[in-house]
Design an enzyme around this catalytic site. Structure first.
Site, PDB file in Angstrom:
ATOM      1  N   ARG A   4      34.058  43.758  42.945  1.00 24.44           N
ATOM      2  CA  ARG A   4      34.635  45.058  42.836  1.00 24.44           C
ATOM      3  C   ARG A   4      34.274  45.913  43.993  1.00 24.44           C
ATOM      4  O   ARG A   4      32.982  46.583  43.954  1.00 24.44           O
ATOM      5  CB  ARG A   4      34.129  45.677  41.620  1.00 24.44           C
ATOM      6  CG  ARG A   4      34.259  47.144  41.159  1.00 24.44           C
ATOM      7  CD  ARG A   4      35.962  47.282  41.140  1.00 24.44           C
ATOM      8  NE  ARG A   4      36.339  46.715  39.628  1.00 24.44           N
ATOM      9  CZ  ARG A   4      37.607  46.641  39.399  1.00 24.44           C
ATOM     10  NH1 ARG A   4      38.722  46.971  40.018  1.00 24.44           N
ATOM     11  NH2 ARG A   4      38.035  46.090  38.407  1.00 24.44           N
TER      12      ARG A   4
ATOM     13  N   GLN B 168      47.938  40.779  37.832  1.00 22.57           N
ATOM     14  CA  GLN B 168      47.773  42.188  38.764  1.00 22.57           C
ATOM     15  C   GLN B 168      47.165  41.506  39.857  1.00 22.57           C
ATOM     16  O   GLN B 168      46.024  40.710  39.956  1.00 22.57           O
ATOM     17  CB  GLN B 168      46.650  42.888  38.030  1.00 22.57           C
ATOM     18  CG  GLN B 168      45.823  43.852  38.873  1.00 22.57           C
ATOM     19  CD  GLN B 168      46.621  45.419  38.769  1.00 22.57           C
ATOM     20  OE1 GLN B 168      47.762  45.452  38.662  1.00 22.57           O
ATOM     21  NE2 GLN B 168      45.549  46.285  38.795  1.00 22.57           N
TER      22      GLN B 168
ATOM     23  N   ARG C 258      42.390  36.804  45.784  1.00 24.65           N
ATOM     24  CA  ARG C 258      41.170  37.311  45.726  1.00 24.65           C
ATOM     25  C   ARG C 258      40.247  36.742  44.728  1.00 24.65           C
ATOM     26  O   ARG C 258      39.087  37.054  44.767  1.00 24.65           O
ATOM     27  CB  ARG C 258      41.122  38.793  45.301  1.00 24.65           C
ATOM     28  CG  ARG C 258      41.876  39.070  43.945  1.00 24.65           C
ATOM     29  CD  ARG C 258      41.825  40.496  43.534  1.00 24.65           C
ATOM     30  NE  ARG C 258      42.442  40.704  42.513  1.00 24.65           N
ATOM     31  CZ  ARG C 258      42.214  41.761  41.638  1.00 24.65           C
ATOM     32  NH1 ARG C 258      41.791  42.919  42.242  1.00 24.65           N
ATOM     33  NH2 ARG C 258      42.906  41.899  40.272  1.00 24.65           N
TER      34      ARG C 258
ATOM     35  N   HIS D  93      42.892  45.734  49.744  1.00 23.69           N
ATOM     36  CA  HIS D  93      42.542  47.176  48.964  1.00 23.69           C
ATOM     37  C   HIS D  93      41.402  47.425  49.131  1.00 23.69           C
ATOM     38  O   HIS D  93      40.156  47.381  48.295  1.00 23.69           O
ATOM     39  CB  HIS D  93      42.641  46.147  47.491  1.00 23.69           C
ATOM     40  CG  HIS D  93      42.566  47.068  46.247  1.00 23.69           C
ATOM     41  ND1 HIS D  93      41.565  47.936  45.938  1.00 23.69           N
ATOM     42  CD2 HIS D  93      43.506  47.173  45.030  1.00 23.69           C
ATOM     43  CE1 HIS D  93      41.863  48.633  44.863  1.00 23.69           C
ATOM     44  NE2 HIS D  93      43.013  48.206  44.386  1.00 23.69           N
TER      45      HIS D  93
ATOM     46  N   ASP E  54      46.531  57.519  41.281  1.00 20.70           N
ATOM     47  CA  ASP E  54      47.007  56.067  41.769  1.00 20.70           C
ATOM     48  C   ASP E  54      48.567  56.147  42.262  1.00 20.70           C
ATOM     49  O   ASP E  54      49.480  56.148  41.690  1.00 20.70           O
ATOM     50  CB  ASP E  54      46.865  55.318  40.470  1.00 20.70           C
ATOM     51  CG  ASP E  54      47.161  53.747  40.581  1.00 20.70           C
ATOM     52  OD1 ASP E  54      46.794  53.108  39.633  1.00 20.70           O
ATOM     53  OD2 ASP E  54      47.403  53.326  41.614  1.00 20.70           O
TER      54      ASP E  54
ATOM     55  N   GLU F 214      44.712  51.714  50.557  1.00 19.27           N
ATOM     56  CA  GLU F 214      45.145  50.059  50.778  1.00 19.27           C
ATOM     57  C   GLU F 214      46.538  49.955  51.519  1.00 19.27           C
ATOM     58  O   GLU F 214      47.579  50.323  50.993  1.00 19.27           O
ATOM     59  CB  GLU F 214      45.383  49.629  49.564  1.00 19.27           C
ATOM     60  CG  GLU F 214      44.339  50.069  48.616  1.00 19.27           C
ATOM     61  CD  GLU F 214      44.563  50.035  47.096  1.00 19.27           C
ATOM     62  OE1 GLU F 214      45.415  49.102  46.690  1.00 19.27           O
ATOM     63  OE2 GLU F 214      43.921  50.754  46.274  1.00 19.27           O
TER      64      GLU F 214
HETATM   65  O1  TA6 Z   1      44.652  50.126  43.496  1.00 19.16           O
HETATM   66  C1  TA6 Z   1      45.665  50.299  42.691  1.00 19.16           C
HETATM   67  C2  TA6 Z   1      45.445  49.587  41.574  1.00 19.16           C
HETATM   68  O2  TA6 Z   1      46.599  48.779  41.560  1.00 19.16           O
HETATM   69  C3  TA6 Z   1      45.310  50.460  40.297  1.00 19.16           C
HETATM   70  O3  TA6 Z   1      46.378  50.505  39.613  1.00 19.16           O
HETATM   71  C4  TA6 Z   1      44.017  49.718  39.765  1.00 19.16           C
HETATM   72  O4  TA6 Z   1      44.515  48.732  38.791  1.00 19.16           O
HETATM   73  C5  TA6 Z   1      43.380  49.312  40.964  1.00 19.16           C
HETATM   74  O5  TA6 Z   1      44.296  48.821  41.678  1.00 19.16           O
HETATM   75  C6  TA6 Z   1      42.260  48.008  40.392  1.00 19.16           C
HETATM   76  O6  TA6 Z   1      42.705  47.015  39.871  1.00 19.16           O
HETATM   77  P1  TA6 Z   1      41.918  45.673  39.688  1.00 19.16           P
HETATM   78  O7  TA6 Z   1      42.697  44.706  39.187  1.00 19.16           O
HETATM   79  O8  TA6 Z   1      41.077  45.366  40.854  1.00 19.16           O
HETATM   80  O9  TA6 Z   1      40.937  46.168  38.301  1.00 19.16           O
END
Ligand code: TA6
Length: 279
Positions: free
Chosen positions: A58, A76, A81, A147, A192, A251
């Site tokens: 994180r 997601q 990663r 990111h 966001d 990002e």
């Molecule tokens: O940075 C944009 C994003 O897609 C946000 O919507 C939020 O979900 C963030 O990434 C963090 O995602 P993660 O899966 O690392 O908690």
């Protein structure tokens, strides 16, 4: 290679001739630190970060590949990663890490590829290059992002410059398309947004520190701006309730503008170059 005592994970330390340093974990080819010649940390990493599978670290620079967000069939941000990379080349100020998907990952994403992540440090500069090669026999689509979490003195003193007049998809309004009408993007709540077809040069300005991080990108048409603010911060187990006050994500991405289609044998490359500018 150094082993992180608490997580047992391996990482590489880079140092430029002038003294700029960076740390990259093999887990996720994840940059977790970039320090200026004067020793100031530029990136943000949560004090509650988990440095090993199945979590992505994180903070720092998560490598979102072969997918950004929900822009594709995977969960997601894709699996790079959360994967262990191999070091394929290294020098005092440079390292190249490589990932080829495992059998399990090929079940999820049936397209063989090789992803290389190259990180170089220079005089208060960090450069990160992604190179993906389609090693299979069929074309596939990819989305991606670096990111990047930037450390900020305090969120009310942070702004992102370079996006005035640019269209964006607002992830807080079901990806509704809007136009940025402010000179800068500031943070008074959760933000966001996926800015589309953005300029190649953007800045994360920290008015409290009197300096900006200059983000120059190539091959990434989009740029995501994110701050979780109070509620989302409280909802993340690997993020302190108050840590939203000391970070901003900018990002470079291939996302809202549409995926890249990679033909068999073809290579896609994209990079970000981070440097500092005193205000
Ligand atoms: O940075 C944009 C994003 O897609 C946000 O919507 C939020 O979900 C963030 O990434 C963090 O995602 P993660 O899966 O690392 O908690």
């Amino acid at each position: 290679l150094t082993t992180d005592q608490s997580s047992g994970q391996k990482y590489v330390v880079l140092k430029s001739a002038e003294g700029t340093t960076a740390e990259i974990f093999l887990h996720g080819a994840h940059v977790t630190s970039w320090k200026t010649v004067s020793g100031e940390e530029v990136l943000f990493v949560s004090k509650q970060a988990v440095y090993k599978p199945p979590k992505a670290i994180r903070g720092g620079i998560p490598v979102c590949f072969p997918q950004f967000g929900g822009f594709g069939p995977l969960s997601q941000h894709g699996f790079a990663r959360n994967s262990e990379f191999a070091v394929t080349d290294s020098a005092a100020d440079s390292v190249t890490l490589s990932l080829t998907p495992s059998k399990d990952q090929l079940q999820l994403f049936p397209h063989p590829f090789e992803l290389k992540v190259k990180v170089d440090v220079g005089n208060d500069v960090l450069e990160q290059t992604l190179t993906a090669t389609n090693t299979g026999s069929k074309a596939f689509e990819l989305t991606a992002a670096l990111h990047t979490y930037f450390s900020i003195s305090s969120i009310d003193k942070a702004r992102v410059d370079g996006l005035s007049g640019v269209d964006y998809l607002d992830s807080l309004q079901d990806k509704r398309r809007l136009t940025e009408n402010g000179a800068s993007v500031r943070f008074g709540g959760e933000v966001d947004r996926i800015y589309l077809a953005t300029p190649s040069r953007l800045e994360v300005v920290d008015e409290g520190r009197g300096r900006a991080v200059v983000v120059e990108k190539q091959g990434f048409p989009d740029a995501v701006v994110w701050n979780p603010w109070v509620d989302k911060a409280a909802g993340m187990g690997d993020f302190g309730d108050d840590e939203y006050k000391e970070m901003v994500c900018l990002e470079p991405a291939v996302a809202g503008s549409g995926p890249v289609t990679l033909q068999p044998g073809a290579t896609w490359t994209a990079k970000q170059t981070l440097s500092l500018r005193q205000l």
